[in-house]
Design a protein around this motif. Sequence first.
Motif, PDB file in Angstrom:
ATOM      1  N   THR A   1      53.131  12.023  10.343  1.00  0.00           N
ATOM      2  CA  THR A   1      51.934  11.219  10.125  1.00  0.00           C
ATOM      3  C   THR A   1      50.795  12.169   9.786  1.00  0.00           C
ATOM      4  O   THR A   1      50.573  13.160  10.482  1.00  0.00           O
ATOM      5  CB  THR A   1      51.562  10.397  11.376  1.00  0.00           C
ATOM      6  N   VAL A   2      50.079  11.856   8.704  1.00  0.00           N
ATOM      7  CA  VAL A   2      48.899  12.617   8.304  1.00  0.00           C
ATOM      8  C   VAL A   2      47.705  11.685   8.473  1.00  0.00           C
ATOM      9  O   VAL A   2      47.671  10.604   7.889  1.00  0.00           O
ATOM     10  CB  VAL A   2      48.997  13.118   6.848  1.00  0.00           C
ATOM     11  N   THR A   3      46.749  12.097   9.291  1.00  0.00           N
ATOM     12  CA  THR A   3      45.576  11.282   9.593  1.00  0.00           C
ATOM     13  C   THR A   3      44.315  12.014   9.158  1.00  0.00           C
ATOM     14  O   THR A   3      44.146  13.196   9.469  1.00  0.00           O
ATOM     15  CB  THR A   3      45.506  10.987  11.113  1.00  0.00           C
ATOM     16  N   LEU A   4      43.440  11.302   8.452  1.00  0.00           N
ATOM     17  CA  LEU A   4      42.171  11.863   8.001  1.00  0.00           C
ATOM     18  C   LEU A   4      41.067  11.370   8.924  1.00  0.00           C
ATOM     19  O   LEU A   4      40.844  10.168   9.038  1.00  0.00           O
ATOM     20  CB  LEU A   4      41.857  11.404   6.567  1.00  0.00           C
ATOM     21  N   SER A   5      40.395  12.276   9.566  1.00  0.00           N
ATOM     22  CA  SER A   5      39.291  11.903  10.444  1.00  0.00           C
ATOM     23  C   SER A   5      37.982  12.345   9.813  1.00  0.00           C
ATOM     24  O   SER A   5      37.761  13.535   9.604  1.00  0.00           O
ATOM     25  CB  SER A   5      39.451  12.543  11.815  1.00  0.00           C
ATOM     26  N   GLU A   6      37.121  11.396   9.540  1.00  0.00           N
ATOM     27  CA  GLU A   6      35.851  11.677   8.886  1.00  0.00           C
ATOM     28  C   GLU A   6      34.698  11.836   9.864  1.00  0.00           C
ATOM     29  O   GLU A   6      33.561  11.965   9.446  1.00  0.00           O
ATOM     30  CB  GLU A   6      35.549  10.569   7.884  1.00  0.00           C
ATOM     31  N   THR A   7      34.988  11.818  11.178  1.00  0.00           N
ATOM     32  CA  THR A   7      33.904  11.916  12.160  1.00  0.00           C
ATOM     33  C   THR A   7      34.078  13.017  13.197  1.00  0.00           C
ATOM     34  O   THR A   7      33.139  13.339  13.906  1.00  0.00           O
ATOM     35  CB  THR A   7      33.728  10.583  12.924  1.00  0.00           C
ATOM     36  N   ASP A   8      35.275  13.587  13.318  1.00  0.00           N
ATOM     37  CA  ASP A   8      35.514  14.579  14.355  1.00  0.00           C
ATOM     38  C   ASP A   8      36.056  15.883  13.772  1.00  0.00           C
ATOM     39  O   ASP A   8      37.109  15.887  13.135  1.00  0.00           O
ATOM     40  CB  ASP A   8      36.521  14.064  15.395  1.00  0.00           C
ATOM     41  N   GLY A   9      35.334  16.963  14.024  1.00  0.00           N
ATOM     42  CA  GLY A   9      35.816  18.286  13.659  1.00  0.00           C
ATOM     43  C   GLY A   9      36.717  18.823  14.756  1.00  0.00           C
ATOM     44  O   GLY A   9      36.904  18.179  15.794  1.00  0.00           O
ATOM     45  N   LEU A  10      37.269  20.003  14.562  1.00  0.00           N
ATOM     46  CA  LEU A  10      38.159  20.580  15.580  1.00  0.00           C
ATOM     47  C   LEU A  10      37.480  20.692  16.935  1.00  0.00           C
ATOM     48  O   LEU A  10      38.093  20.440  17.968  1.00  0.00           O
ATOM     49  CB  LEU A  10      38.650  21.968  15.141  1.00  0.00           C
ATOM     50  N   ALA A  11      36.206  21.066  16.950  1.00  0.00           N
ATOM     51  CA  ALA A  11      35.489  21.238  18.217  1.00  0.00           C
ATOM     52  C   ALA A  11      35.282  19.910  18.945  1.00  0.00           C
ATOM     53  O   ALA A  11      35.059  19.891  20.151  1.00  0.00           O
ATOM     54  CB  ALA A  11      34.137  21.903  17.972  1.00  0.00           C
ATOM     55  N   ASP A  12      35.372  18.795  18.213  1.00  0.00           N
ATOM     56  CA  ASP A  12      35.161  17.481  18.819  1.00  0.00           C
ATOM     57  C   ASP A  12      36.423  16.922  19.473  1.00  0.00           C
ATOM     58  O   ASP A  12      36.355  15.940  20.206  1.00  0.00           O
ATOM     59  CB  ASP A  12      34.681  16.476  17.762  1.00  0.00           C
ATOM     60  N   LEU A  13      37.559  17.513  19.186  1.00  0.00           N
ATOM     61  CA  LEU A  13      38.822  16.998  19.706  1.00  0.00           C
ATOM     62  C   LEU A  13      39.078  17.496  21.118  1.00  0.00           C
ATOM     63  O   LEU A  13      38.826  18.657  21.435  1.00  0.00           O
ATOM     64  CB  LEU A  13      39.975  17.436  18.797  1.00  0.00           C
ATOM     65  N   GLU A  14      39.577  16.617  21.928  1.00  0.00           N
ATOM     66  CA  GLU A  14      39.918  16.988  23.296  1.00  0.00           C
ATOM     67  C   GLU A  14      41.400  17.341  23.320  1.00  0.00           C
ATOM     68  O   GLU A  14      42.264  16.472  23.250  1.00  0.00           O
ATOM     69  CB  GLU A  14      39.628  15.830  24.247  1.00  0.00           C
ATOM     70  N   VAL A  15      41.666  18.637  23.381  1.00  0.00           N
ATOM     71  CA  VAL A  15      43.031  19.139  23.356  1.00  0.00           C
ATOM     72  C   VAL A  15      43.208  20.042  24.573  1.00  0.00           C
ATOM     73  O   VAL A  15      42.376  20.910  24.829  1.00  0.00           O
ATOM     74  CB  VAL A  15      43.294  19.948  22.059  1.00  0.00           C
ATOM     75  N   ALA A  16      44.284  19.837  25.305  1.00  0.00           N
ATOM     76  CA  ALA A  16      44.551  20.687  26.466  1.00  0.00           C
ATOM     77  C   ALA A  16      44.730  22.126  26.001  1.00  0.00           C
ATOM     78  O   ALA A  16      45.557  22.412  25.139  1.00  0.00           O
ATOM     79  CB  ALA A  16      45.800  20.205  27.200  1.00  0.00           C
ATOM     80  N   LYS A  17      43.933  23.028  26.553  1.00  0.00           N
ATOM     81  CA  LYS A  17      43.952  24.429  26.121  1.00  0.00           C
ATOM     82  C   LYS A  17      45.328  25.066  26.254  1.00  0.00           C
ATOM     83  O   LYS A  17      45.712  25.906  25.451  1.00  0.00           O
ATOM     84  CB  LYS A  17      42.911  25.237  26.894  1.00  0.00           C
ATOM     85  N   LYS A  18      46.082  24.648  27.255  1.00  0.00           N
ATOM     86  CA  LYS A  18      47.397  25.265  27.454  1.00  0.00           C
ATOM     87  C   LYS A  18      48.404  24.841  26.387  1.00  0.00           C
ATOM     88  O   LYS A  18      49.452  25.464  26.247  1.00  0.00           O
ATOM     89  CB  LYS A  18      47.934  24.939  28.847  1.00  0.00           C
ATOM     90  N   THR A  19      48.079  23.811  25.604  1.00  0.00           N
ATOM     91  CA  THR A  19      49.007  23.358  24.566  1.00  0.00           C
ATOM     92  C   THR A  19      48.572  23.749  23.164  1.00  0.00           C
ATOM     93  O   THR A  19      49.328  23.556  22.220  1.00  0.00           O
ATOM     94  CB  THR A  19      49.179  21.824  24.609  1.00  0.00           C
ATOM     95  N   ALA A  20      47.364  24.289  23.000  1.00  0.00           N
ATOM     96  CA  ALA A  20      46.816  24.563  21.669  1.00  0.00           C
ATOM     97  C   ALA A  20      46.752  26.059  21.394  1.00  0.00           C
ATOM     98  O   ALA A  20      46.394  26.857  22.255  1.00  0.00           O
ATOM     99  CB  ALA A  20      45.424  23.956  21.541  1.00  0.00           C
TER     100      ALA A  20
END
Length: 174
Positions: free
Chosen positions: A89-108
């Motif tokens: 799946t390819v998703t285009l997000s026009e409102t959130d940059g990488l810094a805006d995403l909530e990603v668990a640090k241990k998985t990224a």
Amino acid sequence: MRLLGVPVALVVLAGCAQTSPRTEIGHTTSTPASSTPPVAWTGLAAMDPCTLLSPQDRSSAGVSVLGKPKEIAGARACDWTVPGAFGVTVTLSETDGLADLEVAKKTATKTTVGSHPALKVMDKKAADGTCAVLLGVGDAASVQIDVSNTGFSDTPLACRRAGTVAGLVEPKLP
């Protein structure tokens, strides 16, 4: 902030030349304020996620099916499902940059794909056959490539697939 799996979006920017009045021998005229011509940047808003993988790209990525448009949390996406193998799946997000995403640090893991900053996201402990590559597009947009293997096994293979698709999509991004 958005959670992983929820698409990210891009801010559409457009520039226009401004004019400033100028008086010449008793009459007023308008002249451009700068010599730079106006530039309209449409970013991700002008893109169709299902066209980001050409037939040749799909072949390179092992995708033998056409993509199906969908919407994920208000963002435009395209889904390719290869029966008995995996889905992308390819998703285009026009409102959130990488810094805006909530990603668990241990998985990224921070990385770069082409000229775009990226995050590779996988949970090694879960070993669930899923992986995502998130590509930053400016400060306020991103493209998310999610891969899920059938049977939810072989996470390293899912990451190789996600990396391949990210490498094919990245050159087409603003």
